[in-house]
Write a protein that holds these residues in place. Structure first.
Motif, PDB file in Angstrom:
ATOM      1  N   UNK A  20       0.743  -1.271  -0.217  1.00  0.00           N
ATOM      2  CA  UNK A  20      -0.158  -0.003  -0.033  1.00  0.00           C
ATOM      3  C   UNK A  20       0.868   1.485  -0.046  1.00  0.00           C
ATOM      4  N   UNK A  21       2.001   1.297   0.883  1.00  0.00           N
ATOM      5  CA  UNK A  21       2.728   2.454   1.009  1.00  0.00           C
ATOM      6  C   UNK A  21       3.330   2.804  -0.463  1.00  0.00           C
ATOM      7  N   UNK A  22       3.863   1.516  -1.040  1.00  0.00           N
ATOM      8  CA  UNK A  22       4.617   1.728  -2.358  1.00  0.00           C
ATOM      9  C   UNK A  22       3.678   2.374  -3.398  1.00  0.00           C
ATOM     10  N   UNK A  23       2.251   1.887  -3.495  1.00  0.00           N
ATOM     11  CA  UNK A  23       1.250   2.273  -4.310  1.00  0.00           C
ATOM     12  C   UNK A  23       1.259   3.797  -4.224  1.00  0.00           C
ATOM     13  N   UNK A  24       0.989   4.071  -3.024  1.00  0.00           N
ATOM     14  CA  UNK A  24       0.793   5.548  -2.668  1.00  0.00           C
ATOM     15  C   UNK A  24       1.989   6.367  -3.078  1.00  0.00           C
ATOM     16  N   UNK A  25       3.080   5.716  -2.861  1.00  0.00           N
ATOM     17  CA  UNK A  25       4.106   6.701  -3.256  1.00  0.00           C
ATOM     18  C   UNK A  25       4.497   6.889  -4.710  1.00  0.00           C
ATOM     19  N   UNK A  26       4.266   5.638  -5.520  1.00  0.00           N
ATOM     20  CA  UNK A  26       3.986   5.510  -6.919  1.00  0.00           C
ATOM     21  C   UNK A  26       2.964   6.439  -7.642  1.00  0.00           C
ATOM     22  N   UNK A  27       1.801   6.484  -7.104  1.00  0.00           N
ATOM     23  CA  UNK A  27       0.657   7.451  -7.383  1.00  0.00           C
ATOM     24  C   UNK A  27       1.056   8.880  -7.184  1.00  0.00           C
ATOM     25  N   UNK A  28       1.750   9.062  -5.932  1.00  0.00           N
ATOM     26  CA  UNK A  28       2.233  10.707  -5.798  1.00  0.00           C
ATOM     27  C   UNK A  28       3.202  11.046  -6.766  1.00  0.00           C
ATOM     28  N   UNK A  29       4.064   9.929  -7.322  1.00  0.00           N
ATOM     29  CA  UNK A  29       5.111  10.569  -8.045  1.00  0.00           C
ATOM     30  C   UNK A  29       4.712  10.783  -9.447  1.00  0.00           C
ATOM     31  N   UNK A  30       3.328  10.398  -9.733  1.00  0.00           N
ATOM     32  CA  UNK A  30       3.002  10.582 -11.418  1.00  0.00           C
ATOM     33  C   UNK A  30       2.941  11.950 -11.792  1.00  0.00           C
ATOM     34  N   UNK A  31       3.263  12.107 -13.088  1.00  0.00           N
ATOM     35  CA  UNK A  31       3.327  13.518 -13.600  1.00  0.00           C
ATOM     36  C   UNK A  31       1.954  13.927 -13.749  1.00  0.00           C
ATOM     37  N   UNK A  32       1.560  15.166 -13.168  1.00  0.00           N
ATOM     38  CA  UNK A  32       0.191  15.741 -13.292  1.00  0.00           C
ATOM     39  C   UNK A  32      -0.672  14.984 -12.178  1.00  0.00           C
ATOM     40  N   UNK A  33      -0.393  14.558 -11.198  1.00  0.00           N
ATOM     41  CA  UNK A  33      -0.980  14.006 -10.274  1.00  0.00           C
ATOM     42  C   UNK A  33      -0.576  14.565  -8.870  1.00  0.00           C
ATOM     43  N   UNK A  34      -1.560  14.950  -8.077  1.00  0.00           N
ATOM     44  CA  UNK A  34      -1.249  15.876  -6.707  1.00  0.00           C
ATOM     45  C   UNK A  34      -2.006  14.779  -5.640  1.00  0.00           C
ATOM     46  N   UNK A  35      -1.171  14.094  -4.727  1.00  0.00           N
ATOM     47  CA  UNK A  35      -2.099  13.673  -3.695  1.00  0.00           C
ATOM     48  C   UNK A  35      -2.900  14.623  -2.746  1.00  0.00           C
ATOM     49  N   UNK A  36      -3.859  14.148  -2.392  1.00  0.00           N
ATOM     50  CA  UNK A  36      -4.740  15.182  -1.902  1.00  0.00           C
ATOM     51  C   UNK A  36      -5.193  14.544  -0.301  1.00  0.00           C
ATOM     52  N   UNK A  37      -5.898  13.505  -0.148  1.00  0.00           N
ATOM     53  CA  UNK A  37      -6.213  12.700   0.965  1.00  0.00           C
ATOM     54  C   UNK A  37      -5.792  11.350   1.195  1.00  0.00           C
ATOM     55  N   UNK A  38      -5.400  10.986   2.353  1.00  0.00           N
ATOM     56  CA  UNK A  38      -5.399   9.637   2.271  1.00  0.00           C
ATOM     57  C   UNK A  38      -6.102   8.765   3.690  1.00  0.00           C
ATOM     58  N   UNK A  39      -6.755   7.892   3.539  1.00  0.00           N
ATOM     59  CA  UNK A  39      -7.476   7.306   4.588  1.00  0.00           C
ATOM     60  C   UNK A  39      -6.620   6.367   5.570  1.00  0.00           C
ATOM     61  N   UNK A  40      -7.218   6.165   6.552  1.00  0.00           N
ATOM     62  CA  UNK A  40      -6.632   5.094   7.396  1.00  0.00           C
ATOM     63  C   UNK A  40      -6.654   3.768   6.614  1.00  0.00           C
ATOM     64  N   UNK A  41      -5.824   2.525   7.214  1.00  0.00           N
ATOM     65  CA  UNK A  41      -6.004   1.369   6.613  1.00  0.00           C
ATOM     66  C   UNK A  41      -7.027   0.425   7.335  1.00  0.00           C
ATOM     67  N   UNK A  42      -7.715  -0.505   6.674  1.00  0.00           N
ATOM     68  CA  UNK A  42      -8.499  -1.221   7.257  1.00  0.00           C
ATOM     69  C   UNK A  42      -8.472  -2.773   6.708  1.00  0.00           C
ATOM     70  N   UNK A  43      -8.719  -3.717   7.826  1.00  0.00           N
ATOM     71  CA  UNK A  43      -8.521  -4.959   7.324  1.00  0.00           C
ATOM     72  C   UNK A  43      -9.878  -5.595   7.187  1.00  0.00           C
ATOM     73  N   UNK A  44      -9.982  -6.392   5.898  1.00  0.00           N
ATOM     74  CA  UNK A  44     -11.150  -6.905   5.503  1.00  0.00           C
ATOM     75  C   UNK A  44     -11.281  -8.321   5.160  1.00  0.00           C
ATOM     76  N   UNK A  45     -12.104  -9.069   5.198  1.00  0.00           N
ATOM     77  CA  UNK A  45     -12.158 -10.449   4.761  1.00  0.00           C
ATOM     78  C   UNK A  45     -12.192 -10.290   3.593  1.00  0.00           C
ATOM     79  N   UNK A  46     -11.655 -11.506   2.765  1.00  0.00           N
ATOM     80  CA  UNK A  46     -11.782 -11.526   1.365  1.00  0.00           C
ATOM     81  C   UNK A  46     -13.001 -11.417   0.978  1.00  0.00           C
ATOM     82  N   UNK A  47     -13.395 -10.783  -0.275  1.00  0.00           N
ATOM     83  CA  UNK A  47     -14.610 -10.601  -0.992  1.00  0.00           C
ATOM     84  C   UNK A  47     -14.747 -11.514  -2.297  1.00  0.00           C
ATOM     85  N   UNK A  48     -15.695 -12.203  -2.594  1.00  0.00           N
ATOM     86  CA  UNK A  48     -15.613 -12.823  -3.894  1.00  0.00           C
ATOM     87  C   UNK A  48     -15.119 -14.159  -3.779  1.00  0.00           C
TER      88      UNK A  48
END
Length: 166
Positions: A20-48
Motif C-alpha cells: 500500500x505504501x509503495x502504491x501511494x508513493x508511486x501514485x504521488x510521483x505520477x506526472x500531473x498528479x497531486x496527492x490530496x487525502x489519504x484514509x486510514x488502513x482497514x483489514x477486511x475479509x476477502x470478498x468474492x
C-alpha cells in the motif's frame, strides 16, 4: 483542468502494508498528479473468493490533469510494477488500484466504469472512502446507509493510521 479523483487500494499478498505504501508513493510521483487525502488502513475479509488472506484496504484522493483513461493506464502500470498477477477473479494480489470516482463523471466503457460499479456493495471500499470524501451522498446514494448494510457482514476492521513519508 484539475480533476478530483478517488481511488481504492487493496493488498493481501506478502507485506500488505508495504505494498500500500509503495502504491501511494508511486501514485504521488505520477506526472500531473497531486496527492490530496489519504484514509486510514482497514483489514477486511476477502470478498468474492474467500480462500485467501485478509486484505488491507484504504482510499486516497488525488487531483490530476490526466483524463480517466490515461490515469487508468498509469495505475495499471503501477500495479504491474508492484507485481500484480491476475490469476483468479477477486483473488490474491499484491496491489489492486481502482478508480472509484472521477469528478462527477459517469463513464461506461468496456475497460473502465465510473463510478466503480460495485463500490456501493463493498464496505471495504466505502469505509475508507467516507473518511476522505466530503459529503454524505454519492450520486444520490447515502454512504452511511450502505456502510451499515454491509460493514458487519464483510468484516471491515480498523487496522491502523496510514503513515506516509513522500
Amino acid at each position: 483542468m484539475k480533476h478530483n479523483v478517488f481511488l481504492s487500494l487493496g493488498s493481501n499478498v506478502g507485506d500488505r502494508e508495504e505494498y500500500l505504501k509503495m502504491a501511494v508513493k508511486e501514485i504521488s510521483s505520477l506526472e500531473n498528479v497531486e496527492l490530496h487525502k489519504i484514509s486510514d488502513i482497514y483489514e477486511t475479509e476477502p470478498w468474492g473468493y474467500s480462500k485467501q488472506q485478509d486484505f488491507l484496504n484504504m482510499a486516497v484522493s488525488i487531483y490530476t490533469k490526466l483524463d480517466a483513461e490515461v490515469l487508468l493506464k498509469e495505475l495499471q502500470n503501477i500495479e504491474k510494477f508492484l507485481n500484480r498477477k491476475s490469476t483468479i477473479k477477486w483473488g490474491p494480489r499484491t496491489i489492486d488500484i481502482d478508480i472509484l470516482l472521477f469528478d462527477f463523471l459517469k463513464l461506461n466503457l468496456e475497460h473502465l466504469k465510473i463510478p466503480h460499479p460495485l463500490m456501493f456493495e463493498r464496505a471495504f471500499v466505502l469505509v475508507p472512502l467516507k473518511e476522505i470524501y466530503e459529503g454524505d451522498e454519492i450520486f444520490g446514494v447515502n454512504i452511511d446507509e450502505m456502510i451499515n448494510k454491509y460493514r458487519e457482514k464483510q468484516g471491515v476492521r480498523h487496522y491502523k493510521e496510514f503513515e506516509f513519508l513522500p
